[in-house]
Design a protein around this motif. Structure first.
Motif: not given
Length: 345
Positions: A280-307
């Motif tokens: 939800y915040d650039p600081k979380v996105s920065n961590l994802m990038s720096e340690i290779g953490l999988d996830g979604y930016e909430l703004e781009h969350l897939p609309p399908q729960a199964n995905v």
């Protein structure tokens, strides 16, 4: 004895900021007496056996301080104007006052920004230029200070090096367990929250996992945890933990974390718990990038729960977590922030 006035978002019930304070106190030289700015001075004094003051009283402490004393911005994102313009003005104002008094000033493990206001950007640059020591915790902050030609060093967030404890009284539901750390935020719309809840239900059906809902700030997280629990109806529990070390230890007992808050992801990753980030915040996105953490930016969350469920299952089944070498490297990096104290010992 020298004193160190330490200012941050403490005493506000935010586990991440309390963990930062505890990490700083653990690394402060023994001959320097900490004085803490807190939203709840009585509780801060009780929890950490330190002297603590409220906002107005901390200004008096700065005015009473001597030139040998230190003023420290504690770790975290103190200087950002996305949440409020009042917050950076307050912390910048305290730093300016300390500099005018001739104190030694340190910006410790900072995450600078986002800063959208031109005046705040200018003022931040002026204040940091006059600091006796500056360290930052992420590459984006480092890039900004390089652009401003401010002397600094980059090291991992101090919470990576915070020791953890196991509380045998947690009484957790049986394994497998998936921890969920969700906070209210404008990017987490009602429709997106419902998608996440559906994904959790599907994950439970396929793994028979129990859901451990972990609020990091009661005021902002507990209500949404209760809402998720009502939707799940069964095989869940809400675990409120105030002690940062015990909270970190919780993630040793968990098979997967789905987390929004930065320090939930840092704590879990440092305890070798597989993680999935909802940024939800650039600081979380920065961590994802720096340690290779999988996830979604909430703004781009897939609309399908199964995905989303399929993503979680892949991480869960592969037990994807940082290696011992990666964790040790991050812990050693986190300890480097204490080098800021070397010239004042």
């Amino acid at each position: 004895m020298k004193k160190a006035i330490i200012c941050g978002y403490y005493g506000q019930g935010n586990a991440g900021d309390e963990a930062l304070l505890l990490a700083i106190l653990a690394r402060l030289p023994h001959h320097i007496q900490p004085i803490i700015l807190s939203g709840n001075p009585i509780k801060t004094t009780k929890d950490y056996q330190v002297i603590s003051y409220s906002r107005l009283s901390i200004i008096k402490q700065i005015l009473k301080a001597e030139k040998k004393d230190l003023f420290i911005w504690g770790g975290g994102s103190l200087i950002q104007d996305v949440t409020s313009i009042k917050s950076p003005i307050f912390y910048l104002g305290l730093m300016i006052l300390a500099q005018l008094k001739g104190l030694k000033t340190i910006a410790y493990a900072q995450g600078i920004g986002p800063i959208k206001t031109t005046f705040i950007r200018w003022l931040t640059k002026q204040v940091l230029t006059r600091c006796d020591g500056v360290s930052v915790r992420d590459r984006e902050s480092a890039k900004l200070l390089e652009k401003w030609q401010i002397k600094f060093f980059l090291a991992a967030d101090p919470v990576w090096a915070l020791s953890s404890k196991i509380n045998q009284d947690f009484n957790l539901l049986p394994s497998p367990r998936i921890a969920v750390n969700i906070r209210s935020h404008p990017t987490l719309t009602p429709s997106k929250l419902e998608i996440i809840i559906q994904a959790l239900k599907q994950f439970q059906q396929q793994t028979l996992a129990n859901i451990i809902l972990v609020p990091f700030q009661k005021l902002k997280d507990l209500e949404i945890c209760q809402y998720i629990g009502e939707k799940l109806k069964e095989n869940y529990q809400i675990v409120n933990i105030e002690n940062p070390q015990e909270l970190k230890g919780l993630f040793r007992e968990v098979d997967l974390l789905v987390g929004m808050r930065l320090h939930s992801l840092i704590m879990a990753s440092s305890e070798k718990c597989p993680c999935f980030a909802l940024s939800y915040d650039p600081k979380v996105s920065n961590l994802m990038s720096e340690i290779g953490l999988d996830g979604y930016e909430l703004e781009h969350l897939p609309p399908q729960a199964n995905v989303i469920t399929e993503k979680w299952l892949k991480i869960y089944q592969n037990k994807a977590h940082l290696s011992d070498n990666e964790i040790n490297s991050l812990k050693q990096s986190a300890l480097k922030h204490q080098n800021l104290f070397d010239s004042f010992i």
